[in-house]
Scaffold this motif. Structure first.
Motif, mmCIF file in Angstrom:
data_model
loop_
_atom_site.group_PDB
_atom_site.id
_atom_site.type_symbol
_atom_site.label_atom_id
_atom_site.label_comp_id
_atom_site.label_asym_id
_atom_site.label_seq_id
_atom_site.Cartn_x
_atom_site.Cartn_y
_atom_site.Cartn_z
ATOM 1 N N GLY A 1 -1.347 3.812 3.846
ATOM 2 C CA GLY A 1 -0.294 3.837 2.830
ATOM 3 C C GLY A 1 0.797 4.835 3.172
ATOM 4 O O GLY A 1 1.981 4.575 2.955
ATOM 5 N N SER B 1 0.805 -1.222 0.000
ATOM 6 C CA SER B 1 0.000 0.000 0.000
ATOM 7 C C SER B 1 0.836 1.270 0.000
ATOM 8 O O SER B 1 0.311 2.350 -0.278
ATOM 9 C CB SER B 1 -0.935 0.000 1.219
ATOM 10 N N SER B 2 2.117 1.147 0.309
ATOM 11 C CA SER B 2 2.979 2.338 0.322
ATOM 12 C C SER B 2 3.139 2.949 -1.055
ATOM 13 O O SER B 2 3.488 4.128 -1.184
ATOM 14 C CB SER B 2 4.360 1.981 0.880
ATOM 15 N N SER B 3 2.898 2.157 -2.108
ATOM 16 C CA SER B 3 3.194 2.659 -3.457
ATOM 17 C C SER B 3 2.094 2.405 -4.482
ATOM 18 O O SER B 3 2.285 2.690 -5.651
ATOM 19 C CB SER B 3 4.495 2.021 -3.962
ATOM 20 N N THR B 4 0.936 1.897 -4.064
ATOM 21 C CA THR B 4 -0.107 1.556 -5.032
ATOM 22 C C THR B 4 -1.273 2.529 -5.061
ATOM 23 O O THR B 4 -2.079 2.497 -5.985
ATOM 24 C CB THR B 4 -0.657 0.149 -4.746
ATOM 25 N N GLY B 5 -1.398 3.373 -4.048
ATOM 26 C CA GLY B 5 -2.477 4.350 -4.060
ATOM 27 C C GLY B 5 -3.862 3.753 -3.957
ATOM 28 O O GLY B 5 -4.823 4.253 -4.553
ATOM 29 N N GLN C 1 -6.812 4.371 1.683
ATOM 30 C CA GLN C 1 -5.548 4.185 2.399
ATOM 31 C C GLN C 1 -4.652 5.421 2.390
ATOM 32 O O GLN C 1 -3.436 5.314 2.342
ATOM 33 C CB GLN C 1 -4.829 2.958 1.858
ATOM 34 N N SER C 2 -5.275 6.582 2.469
ATOM 35 C CA SER C 2 -4.493 7.810 2.606
ATOM 36 C C SER C 2 -3.556 7.731 3.795
ATOM 37 O O SER C 2 -2.385 8.121 3.715
ATOM 38 C CB SER C 2 -5.426 9.017 2.790
#
Length: 284
Positions: free
Chosen positions: A169, A157-161, A165-166
């Motif tokens: 992520g 989730s850190s890089s998929t947007g 998940q504001s």
């Protein structure tokens, strides 16, 4: 199985269930002594049962430690409790932390209009400040020969947007940024890496909203290793593939990748985010 971590001390946070329990179990099978970190008093009997089982099966030493890593004092308290117990000292009486797995975390998903400051505060305290303060408290006790290992549990989730998940992520992106900084600052003591699982068969994944699951279905459908295998995967997962697009990872699959990063063969790997997600994210 070769006991490649014999005599080493590993701290695993969030060890009472899910990925954390699987990581602890895997490291125990390699001979590591374990600190099982947990937050809630309700988790104490669970951790005690896990500890008893691992000691019996693998002949290791364990210590369960309750600490709220979402507080300013919690991380330091965890390290001080382990050190003062004297139960996990080296044969020469010294105290050394060989492996630290920053696994504990929370996931609060919400669409932008519904996010509150309280959601933000809790998530960043547990997922970002907690690992930061725990690593800070552990630093004096890390090895001085580069043999130490720190593994941070991030997320795809850190890089998929992904929608909703504001916050989550963002916390994992922050953890990955700290991973790279710590790899430089602690280079004479240990390697520091992160892994970024996608969906994993845990209570946390099961709690996701139908909207979120619809959002990630396309990703799952195109992940090479997430296709179900009739006769190997449960019939429930095979049937669910029509809705979800495929299966999540098993916790043991994530634990195996963490274990890979703890041994001597990983000594030349640091500051990296290892894509532990079955090909759901093929580049980073």
């Amino acid at each position: 199985m070769a006991r490649t971590l014999e005599g080493k001390l590993a701290i695993v946070t969030g060890a009472s269930r899910g990925i954390g329990e699987a990581i602890a179990t895997k490291l125990a099978s390699y001979g590591a002594n374990l600190v099982l970190g947990y937050t809630s008093s309700s988790s104490q009997p669970i951790v005690e049962a896990i500890a008893k089982d691992l000691e019996s099966k693998h002949g290791i030493k364990t210590l369960g430690v309750q600490a709220d890593l979402g507080t300013v004092d919690g991380p330091k308290s965890l390290i001080e409790t382990v050190k003062s117990s004297n139960a996990l000292l080296k044969p020469d009486g010294s105290f050394q932390i060989d492996i630290l797995v920053n696994n504990a975390g929370v996931a609060i998903n919400n669409l932008l209009p519904n996010i509150t400051p309280e959601h933000f505060d809790l998530s960043y305290r547990v997922n970002v400040l907690g690992p930061l303060l725990l690593t800070q408290a552990a630093q004096p006790y890390l090895p001085r020969d580069r043999s130490g290992r720190i593994i941070n549990i991030s997320s795809i989730s850190s890089s998929t947007g992904f929608i909703e998940q504001s916050i989550y992520g963002g916390t994992k992106a922050a953890l990955e940024a700290m991973t790279r900084t710590w790899a430089r600052e602690l280079s004479e003591r240990c390697t520091v890496n992160a892994i970024n699982p996608g969906p994993v068969l845990t209570e946390m994944y099961a709690s996701n909203s139908p909207e979120f699951k619809r959002e990630i279905k396309g990703w799952i459908e195109h992940a090479p290793l997430m296709r179900t295998r009739p006769g190997i995967d449960s019939q429930e997962l095979v049937d669910d593939e029509k809705i979800s697009g495929g299966r999540p990872a098993y916790v043991e699959e994530i634990a195996g990748i963490v274990a890979m990063l703890t041994g001597e063969d990983s000594a030349w790997l640091t500051g990296q985010v290892v894509s532990a997600n079955g090909g759901m994210l093929l580049s980073h």
